[in-house]
Design a protein around this motif. Structure first.
Motif, PDB file in Angstrom:
ATOM      1  N   ARG A   1       0.823  -1.202   0.000  1.00 46.84           N
ATOM      2  CA  ARG A   1       0.000   0.000   0.000  1.00 46.84           C
ATOM      3  C   ARG A   1       0.865   1.264   0.000  1.00 46.84           C
ATOM      4  NH1 ARG A   1      -3.196   0.986   5.205  1.00 46.84           N
ATOM      5  NH2 ARG A   1      -3.245  -1.288   5.130  1.00 46.84           N
ATOM      6  N   HIS A   2       2.069   1.150   0.533  1.00 46.18           N
ATOM      7  CA  HIS A   2       2.947   2.322   0.616  1.00 46.18           C
ATOM      8  C   HIS A   2       3.967   2.404  -0.518  1.00 46.18           C
ATOM      9  CE1 HIS A   2       1.223   2.497   4.646  1.00 46.18           C
ATOM     10  NE2 HIS A   2       1.619   3.736   4.680  1.00 46.18           N
ATOM     11  N   GLY A   3       3.867   1.528  -1.483  1.00 44.01           N
ATOM     12  CA  GLY A   3       4.727   1.672  -2.655  1.00 44.01           C
ATOM     13  C   GLY A   3       5.606   0.501  -2.993  1.00 44.01           C
ATOM     14  N   ALA A   4       5.660  -0.518  -2.134  1.00 46.10           N
ATOM     15  CA  ALA A   4       6.513  -1.674  -2.423  1.00 46.10           C
ATOM     16  C   ALA A   4       5.976  -2.448  -3.617  1.00 46.10           C
ATOM     17  CB  ALA A   4       6.598  -2.589  -1.206  1.00 46.10           C
ATOM     18  N   THR A   5       6.878  -2.795  -4.522  1.00 43.05           N
ATOM     19  CA  THR A   5       6.504  -3.665  -5.643  1.00 43.05           C
ATOM     20  C   THR A   5       6.702  -5.129  -5.286  1.00 43.05           C
ATOM     21  OG1 THR A   5       8.742  -3.492  -6.562  1.00 43.05           O
ATOM     22  CG2 THR A   5       7.112  -1.898  -7.346  1.00 43.05           C
ATOM     23  N   ASP A   6       7.561  -5.373  -4.281  1.00 42.90           N
ATOM     24  CA  ASP A   6       7.857  -6.740  -3.846  1.00 42.90           C
ATOM     25  C   ASP A   6       8.021  -6.748  -2.333  1.00 42.90           C
ATOM     26  OD1 ASP A   6       8.560  -8.242  -6.579  1.00 42.90           O
ATOM     27  OD2 ASP A   6       9.505  -6.253  -6.623  1.00 42.90           O
ATOM     28  N   PHE A   7       7.746  -7.909  -1.726  1.00 41.81           N
ATOM     29  CA  PHE A   7       7.873  -8.041  -0.277  1.00 41.81           C
ATOM     30  C   PHE A   7       8.607  -9.335   0.044  1.00 41.81           C
ATOM     31  CE2 PHE A   7       6.469  -9.696   3.817  1.00 41.81           C
ATOM     32  CZ  PHE A   7       6.678  -8.600   4.649  1.00 41.81           C
ATOM     33  N   LEU A   8       9.551  -9.249   0.992  1.00 44.55           N
ATOM     34  CA  LEU A   8      10.310 -10.412   1.421  1.00 44.55           C
ATOM     35  C   LEU A   8      10.287 -10.506   2.939  1.00 44.55           C
ATOM     36  CD1 LEU A   8      13.503  -9.958  -0.802  1.00 44.55           C
ATOM     37  CD2 LEU A   8      11.626 -11.578  -1.212  1.00 44.55           C
ATOM     38  N   VAL A   9      10.095 -11.715   3.451  1.00 41.63           N
ATOM     39  CA  VAL A   9      10.256 -11.959   4.877  1.00 41.63           C
ATOM     40  C   VAL A   9      11.745 -12.183   5.144  1.00 41.63           C
ATOM     41  CG1 VAL A   9       9.697 -13.458   6.817  1.00 41.63           C
ATOM     42  CG2 VAL A   9       7.957 -12.953   5.092  1.00 41.63           C
TER      43      VAL A   9
END
Length: 359
Positions: free
Chosen positions: A221-229
């Motif tokens: 929602r804040h702009g990340a195109t990808d997310f990693l744990v």
């Protein structure tokens, strides 16, 4: 008398109490708080990771309305909406003269003098000079920034620290350009602000990294195109998302030696790692002499977003008015003064974005 959240000693629980504020003297201003953000620095002050004189009223990220002014005050008047500036530059020290007001040698002067008192006369210190965890405060005129029109007063509190720091890290310290890749470690209030700032800069891809899987939706929602744990394979995953090279820019928003090292490893050869989080003096980061030469990366710290709040807050207000910067989405919990300890606990667990005390 006004209500305030008081820290009587390092490590002690916050106490909700009434304090006596003086009428503003020469160059001083009394402000009625509309809202105050709960920042990780407040938690660090309460635990002793950062030093503060006690008893102290914490809170440094706030916005409110001018109640009264002392002799000689000319930049604000009663009724004006303002943002608190916890690190006002003196304008005449060596570092200010070099054009680095965020490193001003005198910016913390207000935090070592008492500003209010308990009913029994015990003097109280203002947390980082502004004491925002109270219904009202008294600060120097230079600790106030007039709030431009078009920005809601409550959410404007975040301009005083989280957003100014996150936006400044991207635009002032790292100077991210359109098309450059970014990875952000740590998605608290500042990390989320870094994501928004990277989006405003036109960065791509924007990779968000956190230990909490539940933060993926918030990150996107804040702009990340990808997310990693975050795990031991994160740097390799970042390289896979950036053409095998690593990110042009890595931002560490946690303040831990291990996370700084992880952000460094996820940065491409010749790229830049910017440390935004505040770590402990006993938490070292090590590098070999060979890797410093071979990778030719730049490792730099960022203080208060390398910002000049007087100049940068109006810029941020423009982004808010245009819709490019969303302050409301940074706020995941709206709380009262007596709920600050619970906000500290959520922060320590890595939950949520910014908690906002609304008066």
């Amino acid at each position: 008398m006004v209500r305030a959240a008081l820290l009587t000693a390092v490590g002690a629980p916050l106490e909700l109490t009434e304090i006596e504020l003086p009428e503003p003297g020469p160059g001083r201003v009394r402000v009625k708080l509309a809202a105050a953000g709960v920042c990780h620095s407040d938690l660090s002050l309460s635990t002793g990771l950062l030093r503060a004189k006690t008893p102290v009223v914490l809170g440094h990220e706030g916005a409110g309305t001018v109640v009264s002014v002392g002799e000689g005050v000319s930049s604000v008047r009663p009724g004006d909406p303002v943002v608190l500036n916890w690190a006002p530059a003196c304008g005449h020290c060596h570092l200010c003269a070099l054009g680095e007001p965020w490193l001003c040698e005198n910016s913390y002067a207000a935090s070592v003098e008492t500003y209010a008192a308990l009913k029994d006369g015990t003097g109280l210190y203002p947390g980082l000079g502004v004491a925002a965890f109270a219904e009202e405060t008294v600060v120097g005129e230079n600790a106030l920034i007039p709030l431009p029109e078009g920005v809601p007063l409550t959410s404007a509190a975040l301009l005083g620290c989280a957003v100014l720091t996150g936006y400044g890290a991207v635009h002032n310290a790292a100077r991210v350009r359109a098309g450059e890749s970014v990875v952000v470690y740590g998605l608290g209030g500042v990390g989320l602000a870094v994501l928004q700032a990277a989006r405003i800069a036109g960065a791509s891809p924007i990779v968000a990294v956190d230990v909490t899987p539940e933060k993926e939706e918030l990150a996107r929602r804040h702009g990340a195109t990808d997310f990693l744990v975050s795990d031991e394979h994160t740097a390799k995953a970042v390289r896979a998302l950036t053409g095998g090279h690593g990110a042009d820019h890595a931002f560490e928003c946690v303040g831990r030696g291990s996370t700084i090292r992880a952000a460094w490893s996820a940065t491409r050869r010749g790229g830049r790692t910017t440390v935004v989080g505040i770590g402990g003096k006993d938490d070292p980061v090590t590098f070999s002499a060979l890797e410093l030469f071979h990778f030719a990366r730049t490792l730099t710290a960022c203080v208060y977003g390398n910002s000049d709040p007087v100049k940068d807050v109006p810029v941020l207000a423009g982004h808010v008015r245009s819709g490019a910067l969303d302050l409301e989405s940074l706020i995941t919990d709206r709380i009262t003064l007596d709920e600050i300890p619970a906000a500290f606990e959520r922060m320590a667990r890595g939950q949520g974005g910014r908690s906002l005390v609304v008066f």
